[in-house]
Design a protein around this motif. Structure first.
Motif: not given
Length: 259
Positions: A97-98, A101, A122, A94, A113, A120, A174
């Motif tokens: 991924s943040v 993004i 993308v 996660i 997301p 998690f 998220v």
């Protein structure tokens, strides 16, 4: 707590206008007091410079900078602190991924997301493709996502896999998932002080309810703060029409422990 106050301000904004990177960095600032989110936001700005497309973003993050999944210490709390992920180039699905993004957003590359259970991802808008930031930015098709889902959850073929398990989620979801991950870590460690700030942040998000109020009381109880926990329950009971009675009963139990 300065980080909590700023987090509450962001959580009060309309969801589309939230800077997800700043909110994630504030979670780290609550757990690691003294860090300045603006420094790490500037790092993300730098990563985004001169990126033309998704291929360039993947090369920048996962080849040039070497971001990767922390397979050795997956449950280390630092993997949920975005500033530590940036500094160490290690994280969990996660947070990585943040990172992808938010670097993409700064470069004008839209990414989504995707809150798949257990892992998690993308999403690439308009394409049947998903990026696994934990696996070095590998691009997956639907079958690849299913393999990740079954490996991470242990779910067998009796559970059907499909797009319904690949929902695009918003910033609140998220952040809630990031805080839930930290809650599990600190629950195992029996760290009442850390559970307290995690739960107070969780309570600022719009979908928080009775369960989060009870979790805050539990964190305070773990610290021996029985009366403070009871007051929190009683104060919040009035605004919880569905769970008010449950909160009042929990408060009464805590007060009885103090007698």
């Amino acid at each position: 707590m300065e980080a909590l106050g700023r987090f509450a301000q962001l959580a009060a904004l309309p969801e589309p206008s939230i800077d997800l990177a700043e909110a994630a960095l504030l979670i780290g600032a609550a757990g690691d007091p003294g860090i300045e989110p603006s420094r790490w936001l500037a790092e993300l700005d730098g990563y985004a410079a001169r990126l033309a497309d998704l291929g360039a973003l993947r090369h920048r993050l996962f080849v040039e900078l070497g971001f990767r999944g922390d397979t050795r210490n997956y449950y280390d709390a630092e993997n949920s602190f975005l500033h530590r992920v940036i500094a160490r180039r290690l994280g969990i699905p996660i947070t990585l991924s943040v990172l992808a993004i938010e670097v993409g957003r700064r470069a004008g590359i839209a990414l989504d997301p995707v809150g798949m259970p257990g892992h998690f991802l993308v999403g690439v808008p308009g394409e049947d493709a998903w990026l696994d930031a934990f696996a070095g930015g590998e691009l997956l098709d639907l079958a690849g996502c299913e393999a990740r889902f079954r490996a991470s959850t242990g779910t067998g073929p009796d559970v059907a896999f499909g797009p319904h398990l690949l929902p695009v989620v918003g910033p609140f979801s998220v952040l809630s998932r990031m805080l839930a991950n930290l809650g599990v870590v600190y629950q195992v460690l029996h760290s009442g002080t850390d559970l307290e700030w995690v739960t107070r942040m969780r309570l600022e998000l719009p979908d928080a309810g009775t369960a989060e109020v009870l979790a805050l009381a539990s964190a305070l109880e773990l610290q021996g703060k029985f009366l403070e926990a009871a007051r929190e329950l009683e104060d919040r009971a009035a605004s919880e029409p569905q769970g008010g009675e449950e909160l009042r009963r929990a408060a009464l139990r805590l007060r009885s422990r103090f007698n």
